[in-house]
Design an enzyme around this catalytic site. Structure first.
Site, mmCIF file in Angstrom:
data_model
loop_
_atom_site.group_PDB
_atom_site.id
_atom_site.type_symbol
_atom_site.label_atom_id
_atom_site.label_comp_id
_atom_site.label_asym_id
_atom_site.label_seq_id
_atom_site.Cartn_x
_atom_site.Cartn_y
_atom_site.Cartn_z
ATOM 1 N N ARG A 30 36.397 -16.637 1.306
ATOM 2 C CA ARG A 30 37.205 -15.424 1.414
ATOM 3 C C ARG A 30 37.883 -15.315 2.772
ATOM 4 N NH1 ARG A 30 32.048 -11.791 0.163
ATOM 5 N NH2 ARG A 30 31.629 -13.670 -1.059
ATOM 6 N N LYS A 41 22.931 -23.758 3.094
ATOM 7 C CA LYS A 41 22.560 -23.717 1.679
ATOM 8 C C LYS A 41 21.270 -24.502 1.441
ATOM 9 C CE LYS A 41 27.207 -23.376 -0.356
ATOM 10 N NZ LYS A 41 26.998 -22.093 -1.039
HETATM 11 N N1 BES Z 1 31.408 -22.194 -2.467
HETATM 12 C C1 BES Z 1 30.462 -21.155 -2.602
HETATM 13 C C2 BES Z 1 30.378 -20.592 -4.019
HETATM 14 C C3 BES Z 1 29.916 -21.539 -5.098
HETATM 15 C C4 BES Z 1 28.584 -21.583 -5.453
HETATM 16 C C5 BES Z 1 30.801 -22.333 -5.773
HETATM 17 C C6 BES Z 1 28.156 -22.434 -6.449
HETATM 18 C C7 BES Z 1 30.379 -23.192 -6.777
HETATM 19 C C8 BES Z 1 29.054 -23.239 -7.113
HETATM 20 C C9 BES Z 1 30.801 -20.008 -1.664
HETATM 21 O O1 BES Z 1 31.389 -20.386 -0.481
HETATM 22 C C10 BES Z 1 29.524 -19.327 -1.330
HETATM 23 O O2 BES Z 1 28.716 -19.929 -0.697
HETATM 24 N N2 BES Z 1 29.381 -18.079 -1.749
HETATM 25 C C11 BES Z 1 28.190 -17.344 -1.472
HETATM 26 C C12 BES Z 1 28.599 -15.948 -1.082
HETATM 27 C C13 BES Z 1 27.473 -15.137 -0.543
HETATM 28 C C14 BES Z 1 27.012 -15.690 0.789
HETATM 29 C C15 BES Z 1 27.931 -13.711 -0.386
HETATM 30 C C16 BES Z 1 27.340 -17.336 -2.728
HETATM 31 O O3 BES Z 1 27.893 -17.284 -3.829
HETATM 32 O O4 BES Z 1 26.132 -17.441 -2.604
HETATM 33 MN MN MN Z 2 29.962 -20.853 1.019
#
Ligand code: BES
Ligand code: MN
Ligand code: ZN
Length: 499
Positions: free
Chosen positions: A349, A275
């Site tokens: 997921r 991230k």
């Molecule tokens: N934990 C994150 C989602 C999230 C983002 C929660 C911001 C709270 C605040 C999740 O694991 C994630 O990283 N999701 C990705 C999915 C994508 C790679 C398809 C996302 O939302 O960018």
């Molecule tokens: Mn994630």
């Protein structure tokens, strides 16, 4: 905090703080008269806004035995949510200004015993959730106010006391569950590890005769065949824990249980699809779904809810290391389906997939999962609304009613079948991401591939679980940090199912 319920006259009770509510066009005459018209004057001069969010402190200077009044805004209608907000605002103000003994004057008309119970529940939630502070990592500071030691919750008549006692006990237990969830979320990832979550689950169970806990460690999870869960967990030196909680299963051997599943990624770095550094610290809250399941069981431990309930919390950390899973890896999930990893940041997921497959052995009556699953849901609905997906209109109606009672708004999103095509893989049964557009929907459709033929709802709490300083207006009960969403909704729902 010691809370008593009585039908005493608020104008005769000595206390540090007397909490009085003013609604739009509704200044309580009794108090206004006792203070020579002061309250009406405050409103008429625009110095107090009944629709606002500010508390006014008034010194009655001997006109009544209370040392000070906390005049709190009730908004347009004296609803349960207005009561929760008013008590939270007033309680925080009293605490900030030194705390002590608070008397809460009746804030609502009460028609019968049920209404008395609902009223006291709302007061308890406002009081205990609203005055929570996450202070365990700060040295005690001078001049930061003081605790609320005694609270007198007043009702208008003696025959309302018994009903109010019921609501107070319920509201307090639920609030403690909410606050446990909040503390676990607020705790940083070096403290709130999977092992810590497992320890909390075990404590909840050992303090209650009607809850059992089992924790699958890495080895046990491998024996089960949880390849998706373990694939995510591999990159961290903090060992994973698959937490199983069972509430009153033996008491109802012939009733299908409700199953609650919560994502608990104790820290989400994104893995090799790392991230950006902006706001990365907030990913300590990526275990909010699991924390909500633990908070719900903590409340169930203190209450009498005649219903079999199972809680499943896959807990792991998503980091980068020589052991971590990579983009391109193919994982064998517990369901037997294989998953091609196209993004290691779509880890929630994966751990949920194995938890959903594990739930199958309980033959769920209904299953609700909750997860900080997608940034896309935050983009869609922002901070204030939990987006949810549901394969059953009855369950959707039940959850919406429960969320409405709890004051935790939810908004239904579509399980749009067509988009399932985005999950096709060239090398495995599916891949773990769709395209960017509709990302919250493809995440839900991914989960659906692991759900059996029972009513199921998926709550994406990415926006609602943690209130950062840029959330406006700050949530009235939980102005900053973890909110404990959706513990109160789940408790309202379970109570309705058990009735
Ligand atoms: N934990 C994150 C989602 C999230 C983002 C929660 C911001 C709270 C605040 C999740 O694991 C994630 O990283 N999701 C990705 C999915 C994508 C790679 C398809 C996302 O939302 O960018
Ligand atoms: Mn994630
Ligand atoms: Zn995540």
């Amino acid at each position: 905090m010691n809370v008593r319920i009585t039908a005493q006259d608020p104008l005769r009770l000595p206390c540090d703080w007397l909490l009085v509510g003013i609604a739009d066009g509704d200044v309580p005459e009794m108090f206004d008269n006792a203070l020579g018209g002061l309250l009406r004057e405050l409103v008429e001069r625009g110095e107090f806004d009944p629709n606002g969010r500010e508390v006014t402190v008034v010194h009655p200077r001997g006109a009544i035995p209370a040392r000070r009044l906390l005049v709190v805004p009730m908004g347009r209608e004296r609803t349960a949510e207005a009561v929760r907000r008013a008590v939270a605002l007033g309680g925080r103000k009293a605490k900030r200004l030194g705390g002590g003994h608070v008397v809460i004057a009746p804030l609502q008309e009460i028609a019968d015993a049920d209404a008395a119970s609902a009223y006291a529940q709302a007061v308890a939630e406002g009081l205990f959730v609203g005055t929570y502070e996450f202070e365990s990592f700060r040295r005690k500071q001078e001049g930061r106010g003081g605790p609320l030691t005694d609270v007198d919750l007043l009702v208008a008549q003696e025959d309302q006391v018994a009903g109010a006692e019921t609501g107070l006990a319920w509201g307090r237990a639920v609030a403690e569950g909410v606050n446990l969830a909040r503390t676990l979320v607020n705790e940083p990832a070096n403290v709130a590890t999977p092992a810590r979550l497992a320890g909390v689950a075990e404590e909840i169970a050992s303090a209650a005769g009607h809850i059992r806990c089992r924790v699958l460690d890495e080895k046990a999870a491998a024996q089960e065949g949880m390849g998706a869960f373990l694939g995510v967990a591999r990159g961290s030196d903090n060992p994973p824990a698959f937490i199983v909680l069972e509430h009153r299963l033996d008491e109802f051997p012939d009733t299908k249980p409700v199953v609650l599943v919560g994502k608990a990624i104790t820290f989400d770095s994104g893995g090799y699809n790392i991230k950006p550094s902006q706001g990365l610290w907030k990913m300590k809250s990526d275990m909010s779904g699991g924390a909500a399941v633990l908070g719900t069981f903590d409340a169930l431990a203190r209450l009498e809810v005649s219903l079999p309930v199972v809680g499943l919390v896959p807990a792991a950390e998503n980091l980068v290391s020589g052991h971590a899973y990579r983009p391109g890896d193919i994982l064998h999930s517990l369901s037997g389906q294989t998953i091609e990893i196209q993004n290691t940041d779509a880890e929630g997921r994966l751990i949920l997939a194995d938890a959903l497959a594990y739930a199958e052995r309980y033959g769920p009556r209904a299953l609700v999962d909750m997860a900080t699953l997608t940034g896309a849901m935050m983009v869609a609905l922002g901070y204030s609304l939990t987006g949810y997906f549901c394969n059953d209109d009855d369950l959707a109606a039940q959850l919406e009613a429960a969320a409405e009672r709890a004051g935790e708004p939810i908004w239904r999103m579509p399980l749009w079948d067509e988009y399932d095509a985005y999950l096709e893989s060239k090398v495995a049964d599916m891949r773990n991401v769709g395209i960017r557009w509709g990302g919250a929907i493809t995440a839900a459709l991914f989960l659906r591939r692991f759900v059996g033929s029972y009513p199921w709802a998926h709550l994406d709490i990415a926006g609602t679980a943690f209130a950062d300083s840029d959330r406006k207006p700050p949530p009235p009960l939980t102005p900053y940090g973890a909110t404990g969403v959706p513990v109160r909704t789940l408790m309202e729902w379970l109570r309705a199912l058990a009735a």
